[in-house]
Design a protein around this motif. Structure first.
Motif, PDB file in Angstrom:
ATOM      1  N   VAL A 193     -15.636  60.472   0.712  1.00 12.73           N
ATOM      2  CA  VAL A 193     -14.466  59.656   1.042  1.00 12.73           C
ATOM      3  C   VAL A 193     -13.619  60.425   2.048  1.00 12.73           C
ATOM      4  O   VAL A 193     -13.528  61.656   1.993  1.00 12.73           O
ATOM      5  CB  VAL A 193     -13.658  59.354  -0.240  1.00 12.73           C
ATOM      6  N   ARG A 194     -13.005  59.701   2.971  1.00 16.21           N
ATOM      7  CA  ARG A 194     -12.146  60.344   3.970  1.00 16.21           C
ATOM      8  C   ARG A 194     -10.950  61.036   3.306  1.00 16.21           C
ATOM      9  O   ARG A 194     -10.582  60.702   2.176  1.00 16.21           O
ATOM     10  CB  ARG A 194     -11.640  59.296   4.971  1.00 16.21           C
ATOM     11  N   ALA A 195     -10.348  61.958   4.021  1.00 16.18           N
ATOM     12  CA  ALA A 195      -9.181  62.684   3.498  1.00 16.18           C
ATOM     13  C   ALA A 195      -8.062  61.700   3.174  1.00 16.18           C
ATOM     14  O   ALA A 195      -7.793  60.770   3.937  1.00 16.18           O
ATOM     15  CB  ALA A 195      -8.703  63.709   4.522  1.00 16.18           C
ATOM     16  N   ILE A 196      -7.419  61.923   2.017  1.00 17.55           N
ATOM     17  CA  ILE A 196      -6.366  61.027   1.532  1.00 17.55           C
ATOM     18  C   ILE A 196      -5.051  61.784   1.439  1.00 17.55           C
ATOM     19  O   ILE A 196      -5.010  62.923   0.975  1.00 17.55           O
ATOM     20  CB  ILE A 196      -6.744  60.455   0.145  1.00 17.55           C
ATOM     21  N   GLU A 197      -3.985  61.133   1.901  1.00 14.73           N
ATOM     22  CA  GLU A 197      -2.645  61.680   1.709  1.00 14.73           C
ATOM     23  C   GLU A 197      -1.748  60.560   1.192  1.00 14.73           C
ATOM     24  O   GLU A 197      -1.701  59.471   1.782  1.00 14.73           O
ATOM     25  CB  GLU A 197      -2.088  62.242   3.023  1.00 14.73           C
ATOM     26  N   SER A 198      -1.057  60.835   0.091  1.00 18.63           N
ATOM     27  CA  SER A 198      -0.182  59.830  -0.517  1.00 18.63           C
ATOM     28  C   SER A 198       1.244  60.366  -0.590  1.00 18.63           C
ATOM     29  O   SER A 198       1.456  61.519  -0.968  1.00 18.63           O
ATOM     30  CB  SER A 198      -0.652  59.487  -1.936  1.00 18.63           C
ATOM     31  N   GLU A 199       2.195  59.505  -0.237  1.00 17.50           N
ATOM     32  CA  GLU A 199       3.612  59.856  -0.339  1.00 17.50           C
ATOM     33  C   GLU A 199       4.337  58.689  -0.999  1.00 17.50           C
ATOM     34  O   GLU A 199       4.001  57.530  -0.768  1.00 17.50           O
ATOM     35  CB  GLU A 199       4.212  60.098   1.044  1.00 17.50           C
ATOM     36  N   ALA A 205      -6.590  50.037   0.818  1.00 20.77           N
ATOM     37  CA  ALA A 205      -5.409  50.890   1.004  1.00 20.77           C
ATOM     38  C   ALA A 205      -4.176  50.203   0.418  1.00 20.77           C
ATOM     39  O   ALA A 205      -3.287  50.858  -0.140  1.00 20.77           O
ATOM     40  CB  ALA A 205      -5.201  51.186   2.489  1.00 20.77           C
ATOM     41  N   SER A 206      -4.136  48.868   0.509  1.00 24.70           N
ATOM     42  CA  SER A 206      -3.018  48.114  -0.071  1.00 24.70           C
ATOM     43  C   SER A 206      -3.013  48.208  -1.588  1.00 24.70           C
ATOM     44  O   SER A 206      -1.950  48.245  -2.214  1.00 24.70           O
ATOM     45  CB  SER A 206      -3.101  46.643   0.363  1.00 24.70           C
ATOM     46  N   LYS A 215      -2.246  51.234 -16.238  1.00 29.08           N
ATOM     47  CA  LYS A 215      -2.991  52.351 -15.648  1.00 29.08           C
ATOM     48  C   LYS A 215      -2.904  52.207 -14.135  1.00 29.08           C
ATOM     49  O   LYS A 215      -2.808  51.091 -13.629  1.00 29.08           O
ATOM     50  CB  LYS A 215      -4.464  52.324 -16.073  1.00 29.08           C
ATOM     51  N   PRO A 216      -2.972  53.309 -13.401  1.00 33.50           N
ATOM     52  CA  PRO A 216      -3.010  53.187 -11.939  1.00 33.50           C
ATOM     53  C   PRO A 216      -4.337  52.583 -11.475  1.00 33.50           C
ATOM     54  O   PRO A 216      -5.374  52.758 -12.110  1.00 33.50           O
ATOM     55  CB  PRO A 216      -2.854  54.634 -11.444  1.00 33.50           C
ATOM     56  N   VAL A 217      -4.270  51.863 -10.360  1.00 32.07           N
ATOM     57  CA  VAL A 217      -5.438  51.162  -9.804  1.00 32.07           C
ATOM     58  C   VAL A 217      -5.712  51.697  -8.403  1.00 32.07           C
ATOM     59  O   VAL A 217      -4.783  51.947  -7.631  1.00 32.07           O
ATOM     60  CB  VAL A 217      -5.172  49.639  -9.728  1.00 32.07           C
ATOM     61  N   SER A 218      -6.975  51.883  -8.090  1.00 28.84           N
ATOM     62  CA  SER A 218      -7.352  52.252  -6.723  1.00 28.84           C
ATOM     63  C   SER A 218      -8.546  51.415  -6.306  1.00 28.84           C
ATOM     64  O   SER A 218      -9.129  50.689  -7.114  1.00 28.84           O
ATOM     65  CB  SER A 218      -7.691  53.749  -6.627  1.00 28.84           C
ATOM     66  N   GLY A 219      -8.911  51.497  -5.017  1.00 26.42           N
ATOM     67  CA  GLY A 219     -10.028  50.706  -4.534  1.00 26.42           C
ATOM     68  C   GLY A 219     -10.705  51.371  -3.361  1.00 26.42           C
ATOM     69  O   GLY A 219     -10.108  52.185  -2.655  1.00 26.42           O
ATOM     70  N   VAL A 220     -11.968  51.010  -3.136  1.00 27.87           N
ATOM     71  CA  VAL A 220     -12.746  51.576  -2.038  1.00 27.87           C
ATOM     72  C   VAL A 220     -13.694  50.510  -1.518  1.00 27.87           C
ATOM     73  O   VAL A 220     -14.094  49.606  -2.264  1.00 27.87           O
ATOM     74  CB  VAL A 220     -13.521  52.839  -2.494  1.00 27.87           C
ATOM     75  N   VAL A 258     -14.475  47.229  -4.137  1.00 25.06           N
ATOM     76  CA  VAL A 258     -14.339  47.320  -5.590  1.00 25.06           C
ATOM     77  C   VAL A 258     -13.051  48.070  -5.918  1.00 25.06           C
ATOM     78  O   VAL A 258     -12.743  49.091  -5.302  1.00 25.06           O
ATOM     79  CB  VAL A 258     -15.569  47.987  -6.244  1.00 25.06           C
ATOM     80  N   ALA A 259     -12.299  47.504  -6.858  1.00 21.17           N
ATOM     81  CA  ALA A 259     -11.045  48.124  -7.284  1.00 21.17           C
ATOM     82  C   ALA A 259     -11.018  48.193  -8.794  1.00 21.17           C
ATOM     83  O   ALA A 259     -11.658  47.394  -9.484  1.00 21.17           O
ATOM     84  CB  ALA A 259      -9.848  47.316  -6.772  1.00 21.17           C
ATOM     85  N   GLY A 260     -10.282  49.171  -9.314  1.00 19.54           N
ATOM     86  CA  GLY A 260     -10.190  49.290 -10.760  1.00 19.54           C
ATOM     87  C   GLY A 260      -9.468  50.546 -11.179  1.00 19.54           C
ATOM     88  O   GLY A 260      -8.911  51.285 -10.357  1.00 19.54           O
ATOM     89  N   THR A 261      -9.492  50.785 -12.483  1.00 17.16           N
ATOM     90  CA  THR A 261      -8.893  51.985 -13.063  1.00 17.16           C
ATOM     91  C   THR A 261      -9.995  53.016 -13.294  1.00 17.16           C
ATOM     92  O   THR A 261     -11.158  52.792 -12.959  1.00 17.16           O
ATOM     93  CB  THR A 261      -8.237  51.646 -14.407  1.00 17.16           C
TER      94      THR A 261
END
Length: 520
Positions: free
Chosen positions: A327-333, A444-445, A462-467, A499-502
């Motif tokens: 996965v590409r480098a991720i930065e979250s703020e 990303a949204s 729970k937090p949700v992410s997707g790829v 696909v998105a999920g916890t």
């Protein structure tokens, strides 16, 4: 006066009837589909000649719901239907996505599919009926369509899959899956879903369950076509093989070098330089075929795709230098806007979403005026894709189909993890501004939306992410599955699978492909 042909089957505990020959007889294909007491008319018209100067297939799908279908008069001053609702836009996309890859490659005639809901029994959602009717109308029309497709909705209630659940079943607290699948007799073409954090094997089981139970519908369309289909259009695609070989000989190495540049802007500039070089070559040798803009553009895209795909298959090398699974480098703020209730900036490679959460009261709930009745929505997610996000100029206006579709996907992914109204009695609105884009801005949204909600103090379960996942599938059977795809890999590859999920399960799944289906 009428030469009516009908086919009726029992499907999911209700009768499905496909009829042609009575209504809209001047269209190339026309099918009236009735499921329960939901009635949908689908028509297809294909232009007799190709549209000049284009290198894409000009297909338009328009799904429209008439309020008389549910015994209602439209609201507002004019008392007639206005601009398409979100449901109409999403269903138009739902029909377009599985049928588009099944037209014969190189077909450039304009095709318009118009699907109209004429009656709604408030039990059977018209979207699946619309998909089936559109497939049947295309199969009868004589257009070079390699269908038919079938479609099915799957629920998951008390540990059992339910075929085509009613509206009440879909909305019930016991249902943990709202899964829509479209496919041909042999393969799956499209998946769309909202899922209550289920394990991967259960979700995959739902997809295969849907594919199995859509087969009677496909058989019914084929049987109807045996009696009512028009003669197929005599379409012979333009042979671009010689032109493709000539372009490859001229600029293959240039394209290979371009796709070794990891920065998107530099890479695209190098591709344009290679394209200009090829054009100049054909002008110099006065090759009329090479100078035809549409032919040249199509052939160049073929070469471009072949170079990228073979590099991935043979060398496991991707355009930004990653291997297939990284996965590409991720930065979250978070908390980057001082006056917003919640805000987050999520950056993954060259894709970036600025997501802002706003909390409101019950007065801020959105009233949704649907055929099945008016209801209020406490969670809103709006996605915006300005042209500067891809370094281009463009028209700014109301959201298009793509923006509505991407926003709904992120909405479906996050909604299962929201607190109940009793736990958190606020209206929640997320706005995702895509500030950079190079692949999977909808995911990303999801990630930025999860962060912004938590920053606003929303007690997510729970937090949700997707790829987004990609696929390169060669005619030889060689394939590569790509994790976290770039825009180029989406554009020149065969699949966009989001696909998105916890950490514990899936909350949303969406699949689109450009090939005639993928098997289990």
């Amino acid at each position: 006066m009428f030469d009516i042909k009908r086919k009726t089957i029992e499907w999911g505990g209700r009768s499905l009837t496909l009829e042609t020959g009575r209504i809209a007889r001047q269209a190339d294909g026309s099918v009236l589909a009735t499921y329960g007491e939901t009635v949908v008319l689908a028509t297809v018209v294909a232009a007799k000649t190709p549209k000049a100067g284009i290198d894409f297939f000009p297909l338009t799908v328009n799904y429209q719901e008439k309020t008389f279908a549910a015994g209602k008069i439209p609201g507002g001053f004019f008392k007639r239907e206005g601009r398409p609702s979100e449901k109409e836009t999403l269903t138009s996309r739902l029909i377009d996505r599985p049928i588009r890859p099944l037209f014969v490659k190189g077909f450039k005639n304009e095709v318009q599919v118009v699907v109209t809901v004429l009656a709604h029994d408030l039990e059977n959602d018209p979207d699946i009926v619309a998909m089936v009717a559109a497939s049947a109308a295309l199969t009868l029309s004589g257009a070079p369509f390699m269908g038919p497709i079938g479609g099915a909705r799957v629920g998951y209630i008390d540990g059992e899959y339910v075929l085509n659940p009613t509206l009440d079943q879909v909305k019930s607290a016991d249902n943990r899956m709202d899964l829509i699948v479209a496919g041909t007799a042999d393969a799956v073409m499209m998946v769309e879903s909202e899922i209550q954090e289920l394990a991967e094997d259960i979700v995959l089981g739902g997809v295969t369950f849907a594919h199995k139970h859509m087969q009677p519908v496909i058989d019914a369309i084929v049987e109807l076509a045996d009696h009512a289909a028009k003669e197929p259009v005599d379409f012979q695609p333009t042979d671009l093989d010689a032109l493709t070989v000539a372009i490859a000989l001229n600029v293959k190495d240039d394209l290979l070098a371009a796709y070794r540049l990891t920065a998107k802007a530099e890479r695209h500039e190098a591709v344009q330089v290679a394209k200009a070089k090829a054009k100049a070559h054909f002008a110099e040798v006065q090759d009329e075929a090479g100078m035809d803009p549409a032919k040249f553009s199509s052939a160049f895209k073929e070469v471009e795709a072949a170079v990228l795909r073979r590099d991935i298959i043979d060398n496991k090398h991707r355009v930004d230098g990653r291997d297939l699974t990284t996965v590409r480098a991720i930065e979250s703020e978070v908390g980057i806007l001082p006056r917003a209730h919640g805000s987050a900036l999520f950056t993954r490679g060259e894709t970036q979403a600025l997501v802002v959460a706003t909390l409101g009261t019950g007065d801020d709930e959105q009233f949704i005026d649907a055929l099945e009745g008016t209801y209020k929505e406490k969670f809103l997610l709006h996605y915006n894709f300005p042209p500067y996000s891809v370094g281009e100029t463009g028209r700014m206006g109301s959201p298009g189909r793509r923006e509505i579709g991407h926003g709904k996907l992120a909405w479906r992914a996050l909604r299962p993890m929201l607190p109940t109204p009793e736990e958190f009695p606020y209206t929640m609105r997320l706005v995702s501004e895509i500030t950079e884009s190079n692949g999977s801005s909808s995911m990303a949204s999801v990630c930025g939306g999860s962060l912004a909600l938590m920053d606003a103090g929303v007690p997510l379960k729970k937090p949700v992410s997707g790829v987004a996942m990609g696929l390169i599938l060669e005619p030889s059977g060689e394939f590569a599955i790509l994790t976290d795809i770039l825009g180029d890999e989406d554009h020149l590859g065969d699949m966009d699978f989001k696909v998105a999920g916890t950490a514990d399960g899936i909350t949303s799944l969406q699949m689109d492909i450009k090939i005639p289906g993928i098997t289990e």
